[in-house]
Design an enzyme around this catalytic site. Structure first.
Site, PDB file in Angstrom:
ATOM      1  N   GLN A 150       1.518  30.833  57.115  1.00  0.00           N
ATOM      2  CA  GLN A 150       1.301  31.007  58.560  1.00  0.00           C
ATOM      3  C   GLN A 150       0.303  32.125  58.863  1.00  0.00           C
ATOM      4  O   GLN A 150       0.002  32.351  60.041  1.00  0.00           O
ATOM      5  CB  GLN A 150       2.633  31.303  59.273  1.00  0.00           C
ATOM      6  CG  GLN A 150       3.638  30.176  59.220  1.00  0.00           C
ATOM      7  CD  GLN A 150       3.242  28.955  60.048  1.00  0.00           C
ATOM      8  OE1 GLN A 150       2.281  28.981  60.813  1.00  0.00           O
ATOM      9  NE2 GLN A 150       3.970  27.874  59.879  1.00  0.00           N
ATOM     10  N   ASP A 170       4.137  34.615  50.971  1.00  0.00           N
ATOM     11  CA  ASP A 170       3.957  33.286  51.560  1.00  0.00           C
ATOM     12  C   ASP A 170       2.968  33.454  52.717  1.00  0.00           C
ATOM     13  O   ASP A 170       3.300  34.037  53.751  1.00  0.00           O
ATOM     14  CB  ASP A 170       5.328  32.789  52.052  1.00  0.00           C
ATOM     15  CG  ASP A 170       5.233  31.483  52.837  1.00  0.00           C
ATOM     16  OD1 ASP A 170       4.106  31.064  53.175  1.00  0.00           O
ATOM     17  OD2 ASP A 170       6.291  30.901  53.124  1.00  0.00           O
ATOM     18  N   CYS A 202      12.905  24.670  59.671  1.00  0.00           N
ATOM     19  CA  CYS A 202      13.057  24.890  58.229  1.00  0.00           C
ATOM     20  C   CYS A 202      13.306  26.362  57.913  1.00  0.00           C
ATOM     21  O   CYS A 202      12.771  26.907  56.936  1.00  0.00           O
ATOM     22  CB  CYS A 202      11.843  24.379  57.452  1.00  0.00           C
ATOM     23  SG  CYS A 202      11.525  22.653  57.697  1.00  0.00           S
ATOM     24  N   HIS A 254      10.964  30.787  55.261  1.00  0.00           N
ATOM     25  CA  HIS A 254      10.995  29.325  55.354  1.00  0.00           C
ATOM     26  C   HIS A 254      11.800  28.788  54.166  1.00  0.00           C
ATOM     27  O   HIS A 254      11.846  29.420  53.109  1.00  0.00           O
ATOM     28  CB  HIS A 254       9.544  28.837  55.288  1.00  0.00           C
ATOM     29  CG  HIS A 254       9.361  27.375  55.525  1.00  0.00           C
ATOM     30  ND1 HIS A 254       9.507  26.439  54.531  1.00  0.00           N
ATOM     31  CD2 HIS A 254       9.024  26.688  56.634  1.00  0.00           C
ATOM     32  CE1 HIS A 254       9.268  25.233  55.022  1.00  0.00           C
ATOM     33  NE2 HIS A 254       8.977  25.358  56.298  1.00  0.00           N
ATOM     34  N   LYS A 295      -2.443  23.576  57.573  1.00  0.00           N
ATOM     35  CA  LYS A 295      -2.214  24.446  58.734  1.00  0.00           C
ATOM     36  C   LYS A 295      -3.478  25.204  59.106  1.00  0.00           C
ATOM     37  O   LYS A 295      -3.508  25.938  60.080  1.00  0.00           O
ATOM     38  CB  LYS A 295      -1.094  25.451  58.418  1.00  0.00           C
ATOM     39  CG  LYS A 295       0.266  24.816  58.185  1.00  0.00           C
ATOM     40  CD  LYS A 295       1.304  25.877  57.972  1.00  0.00           C
ATOM     41  CE  LYS A 295       2.574  25.372  57.329  1.00  0.00           C
ATOM     42  NZ  LYS A 295       3.367  24.470  58.154  1.00  0.00           N
TER      43      LYS A 295
HETATM   44  N1  C6P Z   1       6.185  25.306  58.148  1.00  0.00           N
HETATM   45  C1  C6P Z   1       6.605  24.626  60.425  1.00  0.00           C
HETATM   46  O1  C6P Z   1       6.642  23.791  61.331  1.00  0.00           O
HETATM   47  P1  C6P Z   1       4.122  23.173  53.369  1.00  0.00           P
HETATM   48  O2  C6P Z   1       5.063  22.188  53.967  1.00  0.00           O
HETATM   49  O3  C6P Z   1       4.291  23.293  51.894  1.00  0.00           O
HETATM   50  O4  C6P Z   1       2.718  22.976  53.791  1.00  0.00           O
HETATM   51  O5  C6P Z   1       4.505  24.596  54.012  1.00  0.00           O
HETATM   52  C2  C6P Z   1       5.791  25.102  53.910  1.00  0.00           C
HETATM   53  C3  C6P Z   1       5.911  26.394  54.640  1.00  0.00           C
HETATM   54  C4  C6P Z   1       6.089  27.556  53.917  1.00  0.00           C
HETATM   55  N2  C6P Z   1       6.141  28.750  54.509  1.00  0.00           N
HETATM   56  C5  C6P Z   1       6.027  28.875  55.843  1.00  0.00           C
HETATM   57  C6  C6P Z   1       6.076  30.241  56.449  1.00  0.00           C
HETATM   58  C7  C6P Z   1       5.852  27.743  56.626  1.00  0.00           C
HETATM   59  O6  C6P Z   1       5.759  27.870  57.947  1.00  0.00           O
HETATM   60  C8  C6P Z   1       5.811  26.465  56.022  1.00  0.00           C
HETATM   61  C9  C6P Z   1       5.687  25.209  56.845  1.00  0.00           C
HETATM   62  C10 C6P Z   1       6.044  24.224  59.094  1.00  0.00           C
HETATM   63  O7  C6P Z   1       6.998  25.780  60.586  1.00  0.00           O
HETATM   64  C11 C6P Z   1       6.604  22.924  58.613  1.00  0.00           C
HETATM   65  S1  C6P Z   1       8.313  23.024  58.236  1.00  0.00           S
END
Ligand code: C6P
Length: 416
Positions: free
Chosen positions: A210, A207, A373, A130, A233
């Site tokens: 997910q 990370d 993203c 991401h 999430k």
């Molecule tokens: N992905 C998606 O629709 P934040 O925004 O900080 O809570 O998470 C960022 C992030 C980091 N790593 C991974 C693997 C992610 O999937 C995400 C967030 C969302 O896929 C929003 S772009």
């Protein structure tokens, strides 16, 4: 059609806790399939946050009165819950952040920028990260001259593990990887990757944005040096997440923000930092968010993360089977659901991913379309965008059917 052979979760009962799901959109029953973006929130999470707002709103750590003590207790109690949920070694290793993005940026600044990395040091990442696990390292590339390297994927969306043999060298200082791809759903062998990093004397960042919402995540078993999670999430509110880090490394790191609870003492011209974890929690924190995340963790533990994973595995297998029956639809990511979470990206030949999402919306189905993203991954797949359905613990086989039927409708609209 419309039923999983075995369902590990009682979705009918679970859905009672999510009033948001019980509504119509464009005259059709809502099917929420954008869970990789953010999850819905169950009643107990909302109630717990309301309890804080209605009964003991106060700042934490600094209010010498009963309300303040209750707020502090709830805020710190939530940290203990999160520590147990992720099996982190110690509560000092659980730092509240605004989410995964802030957690990774904190490592980039407080570790990478402030002494952890120098010109010529190497970071090994992957093509499926991401942007939140890419851009912070670009900052270091630009500012310090750090060199970035990328592990590629096979056609089925799994990591080319053999790439690590070549890419990890004596110059590698960090290996960073997502536990689960937000685009392909691929579940990566992060414990093995952390082991390889350590064998080379490098640190490892995982990370878990997910993965933590969808499967048991055992921070000690993974043995990464940093693990980043987002609360929103995993049934919690937005604006809260955690950075879990190895205590000795966190001790060595400098804070990335100053003020508030990160201070032990301040005098004219000098200051000393607070102990962990507060050293990295500057300013009035997201108290309500942390309390809400604690309640989310309680909810998930009440269901059992093994069963959450089992339910999603069965549902994903079912959805993949249903989508496989639609001519012209190409689904990306591993076909073996033991290597894949409930993230299902697809393309329909001749239709733009955004048009698919719009028509699905008119059918009451919420999905995401775009690059998610993860533009380097889009480049690697040689597609500008995909439409993505992502499932969670409250989704059902009937909803996967609704998706499949609506996709047939898209084909009709476009006369395909
Ligand atoms: N992905 C998606 O629709 P934040 O925004 O900080 O809570 O998470 C960022 C992030 C980091 N790593 C991974 C693997 C992610 O999937 C995400 C967030 C969302 O896929 C929003 S772009």
């Amino acid at each position: 059609m419309g039923k999983l052979k075995e369902s590990a979760l009682d979705t009918r009962a679970i859905r009672q806790d999510f009033p948001v799901l019980d509504q119509e959109v464009h005259g059709k029953r809502l099917v929420y399939l954008d869970n990789a973006s953010t999850s819905q929130k169950p009643r107990p999470v909302v109630e717990k946050m309301n309890e804080y707002l209605n009964l003991y709103t106060a700042n934490v750590h600094r209010s010498i009165y009963q309300l303040g003590e209750r707020a502090t207790e709830a805020y710190e109690g939530a940290r203990d819950k999160i520590q147990a949920f992720l099996n982190v070694r110690a509560r000092e290793e659980v730092i509240y952040t605004s989410g995964t993005t802030e957690a990774i940026n904190a490592v980039a600044y407080s570790w990478g920028m402030k002494g952890g990395l120098q010109e010529g040091d190497e970071i090994v990442s992957t093509v499926m990260e991401h942007h939140s696990n890419t851009i912070p390292w670009y900052f270091l590339q630009d500012k310090l001259g750090v060199v970035l390297k990328w592990v590629d994927i096979h056609d089925d969306g799994t990591l080319k593990m053999e790439d690590y043999d070549e890419l990890i060298t004596s110059r590698t200082k960090l290996v960073t990887v997502t536990q689960c791809s937000n685009v392909l759903g691929t579940i990566n062998p992060v414990a093995e990757i952390a082991k390889r990093a350590h064998e080379a004397g490098a640190l490892c960042l995982v990370d878990a944005a997910q993965s933590a919402p969808h499967m048991p995540v055992d921070a000690q078993a993974i043995d990464a040096d940093f693990l980043a999670v987002s609360g929103h999430k995993m049934l919690g509110p937005t604006g809260i997440g955690v950075l879990c880090g190895r205590e000795d490394i966190l001790e060595e790191m400098e804070p990335f923000m100053g003020g508030g609870e990160m201070i032990r003492e301040v005098h004219l011209g000098w200051a000393r930092w607070n102990d962990l974890p507060w050293k990295f929690e500057a300013g009035t924190p997201n108290i309500m968010g942390a309390i809400g995340l604690g309640a989310a963790v309680d909810y998930l533990e009440g269901l059992d993360m093994h069963l959450v994973r089992e339910h999603e595995k069965a549902l994903t297998a079912y959805a993949l089977e249903r989508l496989a029956g639609i001519e012209g639809l190409r689904v990306y990511g591993p076909t073996d659901v033991s290597q894949r979470a409930g993230v299902v990206p697809f393309l329909l030949e001749g239709v733009h991913p955004h048009d698919i999402a719009s028509i699905l919306d008119s059918e009451g189905i919420a999905v995401r379309a775009g690059h998610h993203c993860a533009q380097p991954l889009m480049d690697r797949l040689d597609v500008p965008a995909t439409t993505r359905a992502s499932f969670y613990l409250y989704n059902t086989a009937e909803e996967a059917d609704r998706l499949a039927e609506a996709l047939k409708r898209v084909k009709e609209v476009f006369r395909l």
